[in-house]
Every structure is written in structure tokens, then in C-alpha cells.
Scaffold this motif. Sequence first.
Motif, PDB file in Angstrom:
ATOM      1  N   ALA A   2      39.521  24.288  45.618  1.00 45.84           N
ATOM      2  CA  ALA A   2      39.684  25.289  44.654  1.00 45.84           C
ATOM      3  C   ALA A   2      38.444  26.240  44.906  1.00 45.84           C
ATOM      4  O   ALA A   2      38.771  27.389  44.813  1.00 45.84           O
ATOM      5  CB  ALA A   2      39.776  24.799  43.332  1.00 45.84           C
ATOM      6  N   ARG A   5      38.994  28.192  48.288  1.00 42.46           N
ATOM      7  CA  ARG A   5      40.150  29.199  47.956  1.00 42.46           C
ATOM      8  C   ARG A   5      39.397  30.468  47.205  1.00 42.46           C
ATOM      9  O   ARG A   5      39.688  31.606  47.441  1.00 42.46           O
ATOM     10  CB  ARG A   5      41.266  28.703  47.295  1.00 42.46           C
ATOM     11  N   ALA A   6      38.466  30.028  46.099  1.00 44.78           N
ATOM     12  CA  ALA A   6      38.072  31.266  45.342  1.00 44.78           C
ATOM     13  C   ALA A   6      37.324  31.984  46.173  1.00 44.78           C
ATOM     14  O   ALA A   6      36.906  33.161  45.747  1.00 44.78           O
ATOM     15  CB  ALA A   6      37.298  30.536  44.160  1.00 44.78           C
ATOM     16  N   ASN A 137      46.374  39.315  40.883  1.00 47.48           N
ATOM     17  CA  ASN A 137      46.475  37.819  40.394  1.00 47.48           C
ATOM     18  C   ASN A 137      45.406  37.129  41.044  1.00 47.48           C
ATOM     19  O   ASN A 137      44.631  36.380  40.189  1.00 47.48           O
ATOM     20  CB  ASN A 137      47.821  37.225  40.348  1.00 47.48           C
ATOM     21  N   ARG A 138      45.318  37.293  42.412  1.00 46.62           N
ATOM     22  CA  ARG A 138      44.200  36.617  42.898  1.00 46.62           C
ATOM     23  C   ARG A 138      43.003  36.952  42.624  1.00 46.62           C
ATOM     24  O   ARG A 138      41.836  35.943  42.384  1.00 46.62           O
ATOM     25  CB  ARG A 138      44.569  36.676  44.421  1.00 46.62           C
ATOM     26  N   GLU A 140      42.071  38.156  39.670  1.00 49.86           N
ATOM     27  CA  GLU A 140      41.653  37.631  38.286  1.00 49.86           C
ATOM     28  C   GLU A 140      41.571  36.159  38.340  1.00 49.86           C
ATOM     29  O   GLU A 140      40.346  35.773  37.702  1.00 49.86           O
ATOM     30  CB  GLU A 140      42.945  37.757  37.549  1.00 49.86           C
ATOM     31  N   LYS A 141      42.030  35.366  39.146  1.00 46.53           N
ATOM     32  CA  LYS A 141      41.898  34.167  39.486  1.00 46.53           C
ATOM     33  C   LYS A 141      40.455  33.657  39.828  1.00 46.53           C
ATOM     34  O   LYS A 141      39.569  32.648  39.640  1.00 46.53           O
ATOM     35  CB  LYS A 141      43.059  33.103  40.274  1.00 46.53           C
ATOM     36  N   ALA A 142      40.080  34.473  40.760  1.00 48.85           N
ATOM     37  CA  ALA A 142      38.694  34.537  41.509  1.00 48.85           C
ATOM     38  C   ALA A 142      37.574  34.954  40.616  1.00 48.85           C
ATOM     39  O   ALA A 142      36.583  34.918  40.959  1.00 48.85           O
ATOM     40  CB  ALA A 142      38.859  35.054  42.823  1.00 48.85           C
ATOM     41  N   ASN A 143      38.131  35.583  39.292  1.00 51.47           N
ATOM     42  CA  ASN A 143      37.065  36.160  38.609  1.00 51.47           C
ATOM     43  C   ASN A 143      35.884  37.252  39.198  1.00 51.47           C
ATOM     44  O   ASN A 143      35.146  37.363  39.043  1.00 51.47           O
ATOM     45  CB  ASN A 143      36.105  35.017  37.777  1.00 51.47           C
TER      46      ASN A 143
END
Length: 157
Positions: A2, A5-6, A137-138, A140-143
Motif C-alpha cells: 500500500a 502505491r501511495a 480519488n487517487r 485523496e487516498k494518497a493524501n
Amino acid sequence: MASARARINPVREFLPRTLFSDVVSIAAAYAVAFIAREVWLNGQLTTQYAILVALLGAAVWLVSLAAVGAYSHTIVRSGVLDNASAVKGTGFAFLVMAAFSYVWNAQFSRALVLVSFPVGLFFIVLGRRILRIYMLNRLEKANAFPRAVVISRVGSS
């Protein structure tokens, strides 16, 4: 896994995906145009000739999109500029194909050209919109969105 990917930059991922989306959009537009050509012209033009026109048109279209900057980082980040570049690139490709047809007296199927460009523009804009939602969305997930604090004075002193 994870954390790896981030660390991937979603903006860099967006560019090749945008190109892929555009290729798929253009291919789908020509598929719709082939169907329209068959309905309107009852197959009067040979399929090989129509495929040649579609391949030439797709190449001109992609080069036109690149020429107007549709694949630059700044365009990719802004939806309005992204759509404007898609419209400019599509319009430029249409003009190049029309000029090619006129200068070399090539008898393109009007159905193929008149259907493929507006349908293709719709598919390109739709594909880019879907990719933009995916990218946001990506991010956001990766902050990856920068945090900001706005301080303001209310009233006068």
C-alpha cells in the motif's frame, strides 16, 4: 504494497491513461461511424478504404490533440482547459482531414467523417472526465491535497 502505491504520482499515471482513453474513444467513434456509414450508404464504399480513412483520421486526430497541448501536465489538471484542448484538437483534426480531402480530391465517406468527429469528441471528453474523477480519488487516498488555512479579518477596525 500500500505504501508503494501511495508513492506513485497519480498525475504521471494520468497522462498515459489519457492517451489510452483517447485512442479508445477515437476507435469507438470510428466504429459508430462505420455503422452509420453502412446504414446511410448501404455499404457503397469498400471496407478497406473506410479503414484506411479511419486509421489516417485517428493518426491526424492524436497528433492534433498533442499539438494543441492536450497531454501537458497543466491541461490535465484543469477540467475546463482539458475540455478546451479536446475541442481545439478535434476541430483542428477535422480541418486537416477536410483539407486533405480537398487537396488530394480524396472521396471520404461523409458519414464516416461527420459522425466520427462529434461522437469522438463526446467520447474523449467523457473519458477524460472519468479519468479526472479517478485521479481525484487517487489523490485523496494518497493524501496529496495540500492543506491550507485562510485567515481573514472580518469587518473594519
